[in-house]
Design a protein around this motif. Sequence first.
Motif, mmCIF file in Angstrom:
data_model
loop_
_atom_site.group_PDB
_atom_site.id
_atom_site.type_symbol
_atom_site.label_atom_id
_atom_site.label_comp_id
_atom_site.label_asym_id
_atom_site.label_seq_id
_atom_site.Cartn_x
_atom_site.Cartn_y
_atom_site.Cartn_z
ATOM 1 N N ILE A 166 2.478 76.424 72.179
ATOM 2 C CA ILE A 166 1.149 76.457 72.788
ATOM 3 C C ILE A 166 0.078 76.051 71.786
ATOM 4 C CG2 ILE A 166 -0.570 77.949 73.858
ATOM 5 C CD1 ILE A 166 1.794 79.669 74.893
ATOM 6 N N ILE A 167 0.156 76.623 70.574
ATOM 7 C CA ILE A 167 -0.857 76.341 69.559
ATOM 8 C C ILE A 167 -0.848 74.874 69.152
ATOM 9 C CG2 ILE A 167 -1.496 76.802 67.155
ATOM 10 C CD1 ILE A 167 -0.521 79.711 67.665
ATOM 11 N N CYS A 168 0.342 74.332 68.909
ATOM 12 C CA CYS A 168 0.419 72.939 68.461
ATOM 13 C C CYS A 168 0.073 71.956 69.574
ATOM 14 C CB CYS A 168 1.806 72.638 67.891
ATOM 15 S SG CYS A 168 2.100 73.442 66.295
ATOM 16 N N ALA A 169 0.255 72.372 70.833
ATOM 17 C CA ALA A 169 -0.166 71.510 71.935
ATOM 18 C C ALA A 169 -1.657 71.206 71.826
ATOM 19 C CB ALA A 169 0.147 72.173 73.278
ATOM 20 N N GLU A 170 -2.424 72.203 71.410
ATOM 21 C CA GLU A 170 -3.856 71.980 71.194
ATOM 22 C C GLU A 170 -4.075 70.953 70.087
ATOM 23 O OE1 GLU A 170 -5.454 75.732 70.080
ATOM 24 O OE2 GLU A 170 -5.040 76.718 71.993
ATOM 25 N N GLY A 171 -3.299 71.097 69.002
ATOM 26 C CA GLY A 171 -3.448 70.201 67.856
ATOM 27 C C GLY A 171 -3.123 68.756 68.177
ATOM 28 N N PHE A 172 -2.073 68.546 68.966
ATOM 29 C CA PHE A 172 -1.730 67.185 69.356
ATOM 30 C C PHE A 172 -2.837 66.568 70.206
ATOM 31 C CE2 PHE A 172 2.726 68.543 68.489
ATOM 32 C CZ PHE A 172 3.088 67.504 67.657
ATOM 33 N N ARG A 173 -3.404 67.368 71.064
ATOM 34 C CA ARG A 173 -4.402 66.840 71.999
ATOM 35 C C ARG A 173 -5.792 66.672 71.387
ATOM 36 N NH1 ARG A 173 -0.249 68.701 74.134
ATOM 37 N NH2 ARG A 173 0.536 67.998 76.156
ATOM 38 N N ASN A 174 -6.068 67.401 70.315
ATOM 39 C CA ASN A 174 -7.384 67.215 69.687
ATOM 40 C C ASN A 174 -7.331 66.277 68.483
ATOM 41 O OD1 ASN A 174 -6.603 68.703 67.363
ATOM 42 N ND2 ASN A 174 -7.364 70.633 68.214
ATOM 43 N N GLY A 175 -6.153 65.669 68.248
ATOM 44 C CA GLY A 175 -6.038 64.680 67.180
ATOM 45 C C GLY A 175 -5.724 65.240 65.809
ATOM 46 N N SER A 176 -5.421 66.551 65.743
ATOM 47 C CA SER A 176 -5.070 67.156 64.449
ATOM 48 C C SER A 176 -3.614 66.894 64.071
ATOM 49 C CB SER A 176 -5.325 68.668 64.482
ATOM 50 O OG SER A 176 -6.690 68.951 64.693
ATOM 51 N N LEU A 177 -2.761 66.682 65.068
ATOM 52 C CA LEU A 177 -1.329 66.529 64.829
ATOM 53 C C LEU A 177 -0.807 65.233 65.428
ATOM 54 C CD1 LEU A 177 -0.102 70.151 65.710
ATOM 55 C CD2 LEU A 177 -0.380 69.180 63.419
ATOM 56 N N TYR A 178 0.207 64.666 64.781
ATOM 57 C CA TYR A 178 0.910 63.481 65.272
ATOM 58 C C TYR A 178 2.399 63.633 64.964
ATOM 59 C CZ TYR A 178 -3.655 61.178 65.488
ATOM 60 O OH TYR A 178 -4.954 60.860 65.779
ATOM 61 N N GLY A 179 3.238 63.028 65.795
ATOM 62 C CA GLY A 179 4.655 62.976 65.494
ATOM 63 C C GLY A 179 4.924 61.898 64.454
ATOM 64 N N GLU A 180 5.603 62.273 63.381
ATOM 65 C CA GLU A 180 5.935 61.330 62.318
ATOM 66 C C GLU A 180 7.421 60.974 62.401
ATOM 67 O OE1 GLU A 180 3.649 60.100 60.502
ATOM 68 O OE2 GLU A 180 1.997 61.542 60.504
ATOM 69 N N PHE A 181 7.745 59.703 62.176
ATOM 70 C CA PHE A 181 9.123 59.245 62.294
ATOM 71 C C PHE A 181 9.503 58.334 61.133
ATOM 72 C CE2 PHE A 181 7.897 60.520 66.478
ATOM 73 C CZ PHE A 181 9.053 61.015 67.063
ATOM 74 N N PHE A 182 10.786 58.383 60.757
ATOM 75 C CA PHE A 182 11.279 57.418 59.786
ATOM 76 C C PHE A 182 11.156 56.016 60.392
ATOM 77 C CE2 PHE A 182 13.780 61.277 58.632
ATOM 78 C CZ PHE A 182 13.312 61.422 57.336
ATOM 79 N N PRO A 183 10.894 54.981 59.571
ATOM 80 C CA PRO A 183 10.609 53.646 60.100
ATOM 81 C C PRO A 183 11.707 53.052 60.973
ATOM 82 C CG PRO A 183 10.004 53.769 57.786
ATOM 83 C CD PRO A 183 10.728 55.040 58.104
ATOM 84 N N ASP A 184 12.966 53.389 60.694
ATOM 85 C CA ASP A 184 14.072 52.807 61.459
ATOM 86 C C ASP A 184 14.229 53.417 62.850
ATOM 87 O OD1 ASP A 184 14.957 55.036 59.595
ATOM 88 O OD2 ASP A 184 16.642 55.018 60.976
ATOM 89 N N VAL A 185 13.602 54.579 63.078
ATOM 90 C CA VAL A 185 13.880 55.335 64.302
ATOM 91 C C VAL A 185 13.318 54.680 65.570
ATOM 92 C CG1 VAL A 185 13.518 57.538 65.497
ATOM 93 C CG2 VAL A 185 14.193 57.506 63.076
ATOM 94 N N PRO A 186 12.004 54.383 65.659
ATOM 95 C CA PRO A 186 11.495 53.815 66.921
ATOM 96 C C PRO A 186 12.223 52.556 67.385
ATOM 97 C CG PRO A 186 9.672 54.574 65.580
ATOM 98 C CD PRO A 186 10.897 54.655 64.710
ATOM 99 N N PRO A 187 12.458 51.548 66.505
ATOM 100 C CA PRO A 187 13.150 50.362 67.008
ATOM 101 C C PRO A 187 14.575 50.630 67.467
ATOM 102 C CG PRO A 187 12.850 50.217 64.624
ATOM 103 C CD PRO A 187 12.019 51.349 65.104
ATOM 104 N N MET A 188 15.281 51.559 66.799
ATOM 105 C CA MET A 188 16.648 51.840 67.218
ATOM 106 C C MET A 188 16.691 52.649 68.510
ATOM 107 S SD MET A 188 18.507 50.095 65.350
ATOM 108 C CE MET A 188 19.954 50.663 66.247
ATOM 109 N N LEU A 189 15.723 53.547 68.701
ATOM 110 C CA LEU A 189 15.656 54.262 69.982
ATOM 111 C C LEU A 189 15.471 53.264 71.124
ATOM 112 C CD1 LEU A 189 13.407 57.388 69.212
ATOM 113 C CD2 LEU A 189 15.900 57.212 69.144
ATOM 114 N N ARG A 190 14.591 52.295 70.901
ATOM 115 C CA ARG A 190 14.375 51.275 71.941
ATOM 116 C C ARG A 190 15.628 50.444 72.170
ATOM 117 N NH1 ARG A 190 9.410 50.872 68.860
ATOM 118 N NH2 ARG A 190 7.706 51.869 70.017
ATOM 119 N N ALA A 191 16.301 50.063 71.095
ATOM 120 C CA ALA A 191 17.515 49.248 71.221
ATOM 121 C C ALA A 191 18.613 50.008 71.953
ATOM 122 C CB ALA A 191 17.996 48.823 69.832
#
Length: 231
Positions: free
Chosen positions: A87-112
């Motif tokens: 609940i607390i972090c949901a606020e942080g994501f929505r107010n721009g305090s938090l972001y999901g961080e990923f290793f560089p190889d992850v997004p392209p491989m998830l898409r593939a």
Amino acid sequence: MINVIVLDIEGTTSPTSSVRDELYGYTRTRLPGWLDENCSGAAESIIAETRTLAEQPDASVAAVAAILINWLNTDVKAEPLKSAQGIICAEGFRNGSLYGEFFPDVPPMLRAWRESGLELYIYSSGSVRNQKDWFAYARPGNLSPLITGHFDLTTAGPKREASSYEKIAGTIGVPAESILFLSDHSDELDAAVAAGWQAIGVSRPGEPNPPRPPHPWISDFADIEPNPPRE
């Protein structure tokens, strides 16, 4: 034939430091005030569950906050803590305090993998709510459309028990042997294999969990061939 890939987050798709420093830090800062502000609302059940688990039925709201922060600092996988953090972090994501961080190889491989027809699921000790936000508010852009579903300690069970993986396979509705699990933690890989899954360890530079036999290990998602061509 692999039809489903189930992924851990911390140390697997994302740096451990980003989870511990960002999510945990934000929760640690906001938790006392949030409990106090919502003690007769959204936090009421969390306070009650914490008192029960801690065996302190008369603990004040401030004492409950101290208990939860101690659990957070010692990485206790307690459901009321995960609920509060979600609940607390949901606020942080929505107010721009938090972001999901990923290793560089992850997004392209998830898409593939999705483009190849594989279904992707997340199994993490973090709440499903936090997981969804982690992917929806990802630094590289919204990754949530790539994920078919999410599991956490509440919906599946402890990550080091084979029964949790059996439950996930039953929920997904596919044979155990058609599921590939990716994690940086050897005990979790052991439990998945005990449930009949296939498993590959993920060992990335700077991450705390060392590789351990007998599992195969990779350091980049691009090194994984879920269904290599037959000779």
